[in-house]
Design a protein around this motif. Structure first.
Motif, PDB file in Angstrom:
ATOM      1  N   MET A 185       0.838  -1.320  -0.084  1.00 45.47           N
ATOM      2  CA  MET A 185      -0.678  -0.453  -0.160  1.00 45.47           C
ATOM      3  C   MET A 185       0.575   1.283  -0.111  1.00 45.47           C
ATOM      4  SD  MET A 185      -2.928  -0.462   2.676  1.00 45.47           S
ATOM      5  CE  MET A 185      -3.852  -2.132   2.908  1.00 45.47           C
ATOM      6  N   ASP A 186       0.629   2.452  -0.896  1.00 47.25           N
ATOM      7  CA  ASP A 186       0.693   3.934  -0.173  1.00 47.25           C
ATOM      8  C   ASP A 186       0.220   3.892   1.000  1.00 47.25           C
ATOM      9  OD1 ASP A 186       1.300   6.422  -0.087  1.00 47.25           O
ATOM     10  OD2 ASP A 186       0.626   6.725  -2.548  1.00 47.25           O
ATOM     11  N   GLU A 226      -2.343   6.793   0.481  1.00 51.44           N
ATOM     12  CA  GLU A 226      -3.925   6.339   0.490  1.00 51.44           C
ATOM     13  C   GLU A 226      -4.513   4.802   1.530  1.00 51.44           C
ATOM     14  OE1 GLU A 226      -5.147   7.996  -3.894  1.00 51.44           O
ATOM     15  OE2 GLU A 226      -3.943   5.995  -3.857  1.00 51.44           O
ATOM     16  N   LEU A 227      -4.201   4.755   2.302  1.00 49.54           N
ATOM     17  CA  LEU A 227      -4.003   4.154   2.726  1.00 49.54           C
ATOM     18  C   LEU A 227      -5.835   2.880   2.265  1.00 49.54           C
ATOM     19  CD1 LEU A 227      -2.806   4.148   6.210  1.00 49.54           C
ATOM     20  CD2 LEU A 227      -1.408   3.352   4.748  1.00 49.54           C
ATOM     21  N   ALA A 228      -5.616   1.162   2.148  1.00 48.93           N
ATOM     22  CA  ALA A 228      -6.609   0.803   1.344  1.00 48.93           C
ATOM     23  C   ALA A 228      -7.306   0.184   2.919  1.00 48.93           C
ATOM     24  CB  ALA A 228      -5.429  -0.216   0.482  1.00 48.93           C
ATOM     25  N   PHE A 229      -7.571   0.440   4.072  1.00 49.71           N
ATOM     26  CA  PHE A 229      -7.992   0.186   4.921  1.00 49.71           C
ATOM     27  C   PHE A 229      -9.358   0.802   5.740  1.00 49.71           C
ATOM     28  CE2 PHE A 229      -3.901  -1.398   6.027  1.00 49.71           C
ATOM     29  CZ  PHE A 229      -3.727  -2.620   6.062  1.00 49.71           C
ATOM     30  N   GLU A 283      -3.304   9.740   6.869  1.00 45.30           N
ATOM     31  CA  GLU A 283      -4.271   8.563   6.988  1.00 45.30           C
ATOM     32  C   GLU A 283      -3.992   7.392   8.142  1.00 45.30           C
ATOM     33  OE1 GLU A 283      -6.700   8.004   4.350  1.00 45.30           O
ATOM     34  OE2 GLU A 283      -5.670   6.712   3.683  1.00 45.30           O
TER      35      GLU A 283
END
Lengths: 71, 243
Positions: B100-101, B104-107, B133
């Motif tokens: 992930m970045d 720009e978290l994907a949680f 984030e």
């Protein structure tokens, strides 16, 4: 000893799937078992899972609308 | 331009790809004291932990068995090493490794009781975005730990920093990164500022997210920063302290 990083099965841990969202829209993801992808309908992106590691980067994702190969 | 000399993501990834094989033996030992300290503090907590910038997973074996740890990083090469480490050491408390970045978290919001970012803030192009984030994915009542090098250009530390500068540049540090860049942008409560060995070169910041309030909703509405004090590259004078 099942953890999400085990490679015995190329899949995704259910608990992980529950907390993952699309990094762009923060919307829900659907796991496509056959292709081993996490689909964000809203962003029209499919995030790959490689070697058991979900790649949650838009630039690595497949664009669902630029699909030229047969479905 | 929020930070001087922005480092673009690609060059960070490239630097790390280049460094991954030797990373544990070079940068590793220097930063390890700080890492150990933070993990010791985190081990006194319970529940879930997100390590942002998990790298090769150096810290993973040190987390308590009672914790549930998730690690993320931008570097594929490092994550592969982290994953190998998890398997070889049978780290059952490591639940997931995800690419992930950090900005720009994907949680989903509020998923982790503890969020920790060690040596991350100076290598990301947009530290303020990353901080927001970290706040977002931290559960209400949870804590955010930041371990980083913050600039101080006088005394012994200044000399050490100059001595380390070539290595720092190779790793994409901002040698002039000040602690206010973090404290000036967060709405979390700063609970602790601890200089770490060796010689206070690194600092651990511990933040608390207020419990049971709608801290998260303003953030989740969009990326627009709240009416926060603006961050500029120049924080020298006029103290941007916000609490």
């Amino acid at each position: 000893m099942a953890n999400a990083t085990g490679d015995s099965q190329p899949g995704i841990d259910r608990k992980l799937l529950e907390i993952l969202v699309c990094p762009v829209t923060k919307g829900t993801l659907v796991y496509d078992k056959e292709r081993g992808e996490l689909i964000s309908e809203k962003a029209r992106l499919a995030y790959p899972i490689r070697d058991g590691i979900p790649i949650m980067l838009p630039e690595e994702a497949r664009n669902l609308d630029e699909e030229s190969s047969p479905a | 331009m929020s930070v001087k000399s922005r480092i673009d993501e690609k060059s960070v990834r490239e630097a790390y790809a280049r460094w991954a094989p030797v990373y544990d033996f070079s940068f590793g030992p220097i930063a390890d004291a700080g890492r150990k300290h933070a993990v010791r503090a985190i081990n006194r907590r319970s529940g879930s932990v997100l390590e942002v910038g998990v790298g090769t997973g150096l810290s993973l074996p040190r987390y308590g068995k009672h914790l549930k740890v998730t690690g993320i990083d931008l570097s594929t090469d490092m994550l592969k090493k982290a994953r190998t480490r998890v398997k070889e050491k049978n780290l059952a408390n490591v639940e997931a490794i995800v690419e992930m970045d950090a900005s720009e978290l994907a949680f989903a919001d509020g998923q982790f009781d503890t969020v920790v970012a060690m040596y991350v803030m100076t290598v990301v192009p947009e530290p303020e975005k990353v901080m927001r984030e970290l706040e977002r994915v931290c559960a209400p009542g949870g804590q955010v730990f930041i371990v980083n090098h913050f600039a101080q250009d006088h005394g012994v530390r200044g000399r050490i920093e100059r001595w380390m500068a070539p290595a720092a540049r190779a790793l994409g540090w901002h040698p002039d990164f000040k602690v206010e860049t973090i404290t000036g942008i967060t709405k979390l409560d700063l609970q602790e500022t601890q200089p770490l060995n060796p010689m206070g070169l690194f600092t651990m910041l511990r933040f608390q997210k207020p419990a049971g309030e709608e801290a998260a909703d303003r953030q989740s509405e969009g990326k627009a920063p709240r009416s926060a004090p603006k961050i500029s590259g120049e924080v020298e004078a006029g103290a941007p302290a916000t609490f």
